[in-house]
Motif scaffolding. Structure first.
Motif, PDB file in Angstrom:
ATOM      1  N   SER A   2     -19.104  -0.180 -14.634  1.00  0.00           N
ATOM      2  CA  SER A   2     -19.494   0.891 -13.715  1.00  0.00           C
ATOM      3  C   SER A   2     -18.280   1.693 -13.310  1.00  0.00           C
ATOM      4  CB  SER A   2     -20.168   0.314 -12.456  1.00  0.00           C
ATOM      5  OG  SER A   2     -19.213  -0.347 -11.681  1.00  0.00           O
ATOM      6  N   SER A   3     -18.553   2.899 -12.817  1.00  0.00           N
ATOM      7  CA  SER A   3     -17.456   3.781 -12.427  1.00  0.00           C
ATOM      8  C   SER A   3     -16.673   3.244 -11.250  1.00  0.00           C
ATOM      9  CB  SER A   3     -18.009   5.180 -12.097  1.00  0.00           C
ATOM     10  OG  SER A   3     -18.876   5.107 -10.995  1.00  0.00           O
ATOM     11  N   GLU A   4     -17.236   2.283 -10.520  1.00  0.00           N
ATOM     12  CA  GLU A   4     -16.552   1.748  -9.350  1.00  0.00           C
ATOM     13  C   GLU A   4     -15.541   0.662  -9.688  1.00  0.00           C
ATOM     14  OE1 GLU A   4     -19.847   2.128  -9.517  1.00  0.00           O
ATOM     15  OE2 GLU A   4     -20.185   3.747  -8.091  1.00  0.00           O
ATOM     16  N   ASN A   5     -15.514   0.171 -10.967  1.00  0.00           N
ATOM     17  CA  ASN A   5     -14.681  -0.965 -11.323  1.00  0.00           C
ATOM     18  C   ASN A   5     -13.277  -0.581 -11.790  1.00  0.00           C
ATOM     19  OD1 ASN A   5     -16.704  -2.776 -10.688  1.00  0.00           O
ATOM     20  ND2 ASN A   5     -17.554  -2.776 -12.759  1.00  0.00           N
ATOM     21  N   TYR A   6     -12.939   0.680 -11.732  1.00  0.00           N
ATOM     22  CA  TYR A   6     -11.601   1.098 -12.126  1.00  0.00           C
ATOM     23  C   TYR A   6     -11.265   2.374 -11.368  1.00  0.00           C
ATOM     24  CZ  TYR A   6     -14.260   4.407 -14.920  1.00  0.00           C
ATOM     25  OH  TYR A   6     -15.146   5.380 -15.316  1.00  0.00           O
ATOM     26  N   PHE A   7      -9.954   2.698 -11.361  1.00  0.00           N
ATOM     27  CA  PHE A   7      -9.554   3.938 -10.684  1.00  0.00           C
ATOM     28  C   PHE A   7      -9.848   5.102 -11.615  1.00  0.00           C
ATOM     29  CE2 PHE A   7      -6.588   7.269  -9.439  1.00  0.00           C
ATOM     30  CZ  PHE A   7      -6.841   7.317  -8.070  1.00  0.00           C
ATOM     31  N   PRO A   8     -10.752   5.996 -11.238  1.00  0.00           N
ATOM     32  CA  PRO A   8     -11.150   7.092 -12.132  1.00  0.00           C
ATOM     33  C   PRO A   8      -9.981   8.011 -12.486  1.00  0.00           C
ATOM     34  CG  PRO A   8     -12.699   6.845 -10.306  1.00  0.00           C
ATOM     35  CD  PRO A   8     -11.509   6.011  -9.972  1.00  0.00           C
ATOM     36  N   LYS A   9      -9.810   8.259 -13.764  1.00  0.00           N
ATOM     37  CA  LYS A   9      -8.719   9.121 -14.228  1.00  0.00           C
ATOM     38  C   LYS A   9      -8.910  10.572 -13.777  1.00  0.00           C
ATOM     39  CE  LYS A   9      -6.198   6.156 -16.555  1.00  0.00           C
ATOM     40  NZ  LYS A   9      -6.162   6.127 -18.023  1.00  0.00           N
ATOM     41  N   ARG A  10     -10.155  10.956 -13.490  1.00  0.00           N
ATOM     42  CA  ARG A  10     -10.370  12.342 -13.055  1.00  0.00           C
ATOM     43  C   ARG A  10      -9.648  12.633 -11.743  1.00  0.00           C
ATOM     44  NH1 ARG A  10     -14.907   9.421 -12.235  1.00  0.00           N
ATOM     45  NH2 ARG A  10     -16.004   9.517 -10.215  1.00  0.00           N
ATOM     46  N   TYR A  11      -9.338  11.593 -10.970  1.00  0.00           N
ATOM     47  CA  TYR A  11      -8.627  11.818  -9.718  1.00  0.00           C
ATOM     48  C   TYR A  11      -7.157  12.182  -9.940  1.00  0.00           C
ATOM     49  CZ  TYR A  11     -12.803   9.960  -7.482  1.00  0.00           C
ATOM     50  OH  TYR A  11     -14.096   9.758  -7.075  1.00  0.00           O
ATOM     51  N   ALA A  15      -4.982  15.211  -8.260  1.00  0.00           N
ATOM     52  CA  ALA A  15      -3.581  15.165  -7.812  1.00  0.00           C
ATOM     53  C   ALA A  15      -2.819  16.385  -8.326  1.00  0.00           C
ATOM     54  CB  ALA A  15      -2.916  13.881  -8.291  1.00  0.00           C
ATOM     55  N   GLY A  16      -3.101  16.778  -9.573  1.00  0.00           N
ATOM     56  CA  GLY A  16      -2.448  17.957 -10.141  1.00  0.00           C
ATOM     57  C   GLY A  16      -2.824  19.235  -9.429  1.00  0.00           C
ATOM     58  N   THR A  17      -4.116  19.412  -9.135  1.00  0.00           N
ATOM     59  CA  THR A  17      -4.545  20.632  -8.446  1.00  0.00           C
ATOM     60  C   THR A  17      -4.115  20.618  -6.982  1.00  0.00           C
ATOM     61  OG1 THR A  17      -6.750  19.630  -8.140  1.00  0.00           O
ATOM     62  CG2 THR A  17      -6.462  21.145 -10.000  1.00  0.00           C
ATOM     63  N   PHE A  18      -4.034  19.435  -6.383  1.00  0.00           N
ATOM     64  CA  PHE A  18      -3.518  19.318  -5.016  1.00  0.00           C
ATOM     65  C   PHE A  18      -2.068  19.791  -4.967  1.00  0.00           C
ATOM     66  CE2 PHE A  18      -1.115  16.888  -1.851  1.00  0.00           C
ATOM     67  CZ  PHE A  18      -1.851  17.109  -0.690  1.00  0.00           C
ATOM     68  N   ASN A 141      -8.214  19.742  -2.400  1.00  0.00           N
ATOM     69  CA  ASN A 141      -7.411  20.820  -2.979  1.00  0.00           C
ATOM     70  C   ASN A 141      -6.952  21.815  -1.927  1.00  0.00           C
ATOM     71  OD1 ASN A 141      -7.403  19.929  -5.630  1.00  0.00           O
ATOM     72  ND2 ASN A 141      -9.273  21.016  -6.173  1.00  0.00           N
ATOM     73  N   PHE A 142      -7.854  22.244  -1.062  1.00  0.00           N
ATOM     74  CA  PHE A 142      -7.473  23.237  -0.067  1.00  0.00           C
ATOM     75  C   PHE A 142      -6.582  22.642   1.024  1.00  0.00           C
ATOM     76  CE2 PHE A 142     -10.688  25.881  -2.029  1.00  0.00           C
ATOM     77  CZ  PHE A 142     -10.056  27.123  -1.980  1.00  0.00           C
ATOM     78  N   SER A 143      -6.723  21.347   1.273  1.00  0.00           N
ATOM     79  CA  SER A 143      -5.807  20.727   2.239  1.00  0.00           C
ATOM     80  C   SER A 143      -4.381  20.765   1.696  1.00  0.00           C
ATOM     81  CB  SER A 143      -6.230  19.284   2.535  1.00  0.00           C
ATOM     82  OG  SER A 143      -5.959  18.419   1.450  1.00  0.00           O
ATOM     83  N   GLY A 144      -4.232  20.717   0.371  1.00  0.00           N
ATOM     84  CA  GLY A 144      -2.905  20.836  -0.230  1.00  0.00           C
ATOM     85  C   GLY A 144      -2.245  22.159   0.113  1.00  0.00           C
ATOM     86  N   SER A 145      -3.050  23.225   0.117  1.00  0.00           N
ATOM     87  CA  SER A 145      -2.487  24.534   0.461  1.00  0.00           C
ATOM     88  C   SER A 145      -2.030  24.566   1.906  1.00  0.00           C
ATOM     89  CB  SER A 145      -3.517  25.635   0.199  1.00  0.00           C
ATOM     90  OG  SER A 145      -4.638  25.508   1.054  1.00  0.00           O
ATOM     91  N   ARG A 146      -2.773  23.941   2.796  1.00  0.00           N
ATOM     92  CA  ARG A 146      -2.418  23.949   4.212  1.00  0.00           C
ATOM     93  C   ARG A 146      -1.210  23.062   4.479  1.00  0.00           C
ATOM     94  NH1 ARG A 146      -5.501  27.592   2.509  1.00  0.00           N
ATOM     95  NH2 ARG A 146      -6.989  28.435   3.993  1.00  0.00           N
ATOM     96  N   LEU A 147      -1.189  21.876   3.855  1.00  0.00           N
ATOM     97  CA  LEU A 147      -0.035  20.993   4.022  1.00  0.00           C
ATOM     98  C   LEU A 147       1.212  21.621   3.411  1.00  0.00           C
ATOM     99  CD1 LEU A 147      -1.725  17.552   3.275  1.00  0.00           C
ATOM    100  CD2 LEU A 147      -0.940  18.394   5.501  1.00  0.00           C
TER     101      LEU A 147
END
Length: 422
Positions: A2-11, A15-18, A141-147
């Motif tokens: 299941s998708s919950e059993n590993y850290f999803p690579k899409r995240y 990180a890149g867009t953040f 993503n938008f929090s990245g712009s503010r930070l």
């Protein structure tokens, strides 16, 4: 598995867009912090600096839709890598400006270069993320712009004092080129094409994505098609109102607080970073609220409620700031305003992906174009109204009225309808 059993690579993509959003606003807000040394070096008045700040918004607005169309057609991998390289070059070229005209041209071209960032992100989100995760990802993503902006205020103030404003712009330009190279090497336009994504995660994304199969948008869409969409006009109108409030924090808040309360440069940077940090919290909260409401089965309300709440808080904060006599009081109320204004971002951009689908880049770019016309007006209206009335009261009242209008606009928006249907 299941998708919950590993850290999803899409995240990792998030990180890149953040980091992209972080860099975007560090480069953008640098001009505000450098206002005094640039004005002194180039002999510019406040009104001339208003035009310099507005020139960015104009370039940014004009190239939103074309950049979004390119992201849809050629993919966010190439487009984002290319535009970050371009805007980084113009960040560095700011350092060689020698008069008002040269600075105006460079900042206009810098804005044009930055234009494709968020439309490109929107297209990447459409390709990579299930509909039920859209709110949180957009909020991150938008929090990245503010930070980024908050982090930049004291950091850039320190860099300018120690290194000078010209060296500071050169350094920031180089950092952007590094990000662009990393993005091009590590990112792919679709999860189906990324070799490091597991089959289990690919299956999870494909089965939960808004459209099971996505491809680059080969057919062209015209401004005529966009202009017939009620959803498109409503999105543009409310985003104009949102940017009117927020762009003040990026342009005139620092020099306003510094001058109004007699603060030192770094001290003013620390004070004015606070509303931007609140903006990041606003993005996180709205993103969480969107997905929470959506999971209960109410698609319309998941977009409308966070946006309406945000606009209400923005109006309250702007009006309340008028009555504050201290820097701390003014910053507290303006933090509430920016928290609210930023709450409107995740629902706005999620809405664009909702109604745009494979044209999400063009739709979000068109909305952002309207928003940055609001930013353009903010950059000019603040110094002119201040000169005309001798106070900031009228500016903040205008902003509050626009926020109230935006609540009404959101009541008419329909996220479940494609832009060609409503």
């Amino acid at each position: 598995m299941s998708s919950e059993n590993y850290f999803p690579k899409r995240y990792f993509m998030v990180a890149g867009t953040f980091l992209l959003a972080l860099l975007l606003y560090i480069d953008r807000i640098c001009i505000s912090v450098a206002k005094e040394p640039i004005s002194s070096s180039l002999d510019l008045s406040d009104k001339q600096m208003g035009w310099v700040l507005a020139a960015f918004s104009l370039g940014y607005a004009f190239f939103q839709t074309p950049s979004g169309l390119m992201a849809d057609r050629y993919g966010p991998r190439k487009i984002l890598a290319g535009i970050v390289t371009i805007w980084s070059a113009f960040t560095a070229l700011t350092a060689v400006a020698w008069n008002f005209s040269s600075l105006l041209v460079v900042r206009f071209l810098f804005g044009s270069g930055e234009a494709g960032a968020f439309p490109g992100m929107s297209r990447a989100i459409y390709n990579w993320f299930p509909l039920k995760e859209r709110g949180v990802v957009t909020g991150i993503n938008f929090s990245g712009s503010r930070l980024g902006a908050a982090f930049a205020l004291p950091l850039v103030a320190w860099m300018i004092e120690d290194l000078g404003w010209r060296a500071t712009f050169l350094i920031l330009g180089g950092i952007g080129v590094v990000w662009a190279a990393g993005w091009y090497l590590l990112f792919r336009d679709r999860p189906e094409d990324h070799k490091s994504i597991s089959e289990a995660e690919k299956a999870f994304i494909l089965s939960n994505r808004q459209d099971k199969k996505v491809s680059l948008a080969k057919e062209k869409i015209s401004f005529r098609q966009l202009s017939k969409s009620k959803n498109m006009w409503l999105a543009m109108g409310q985003y104009f109102c949102s940017n009117f409030t927020f762009f003040f924090a990026l342009t005139w808040l620092f020099p306003h607080i510094k001058k109004e309360y007699g603060l030192e440069t770094v001290e003013a940077g620390l004070y004015t970073a606070v509303p931007l940090i609140f903006g990041a919290f606003g993005n996180w909260f709205a993103g969480w609220l969107i997905d929470r409401i959506f999971k209960k089965g109410d698609w319309d309300r998941s977009r409308r409620l966070p946006a309406a709440l945000g606009f209400a808080l923005a109006a309250i904060g702007l009006v309340g700031s008028i009555f504050m006599d201290s820097a701390m009081g003014a910053i507290l109320l303006l933090s509430i305003a920016i928290f609210g204004a930023d709450m409107t971002l995740p629902p706005s951009w999620a809405f664009c992906v909702d109604i745009g689908k494979k044209n999400a880049g063009a739709i979000s770019g068109t909305m952002n174009m309207a928003g940055n016309i609001g930013a353009f007006i903010t950059a000019l209206l603040f110094p002119y109204l201040l000169d005309w009335t001798g106070a900031t009261t009228l500016f903040f009242i205008v902003g509050a009225i626009l926020n109230i209008i935006a609540i009404f606009l959101w009541s008419k928006m329909r996220p479940q309808y494609h832009f060609t249907e409503y």
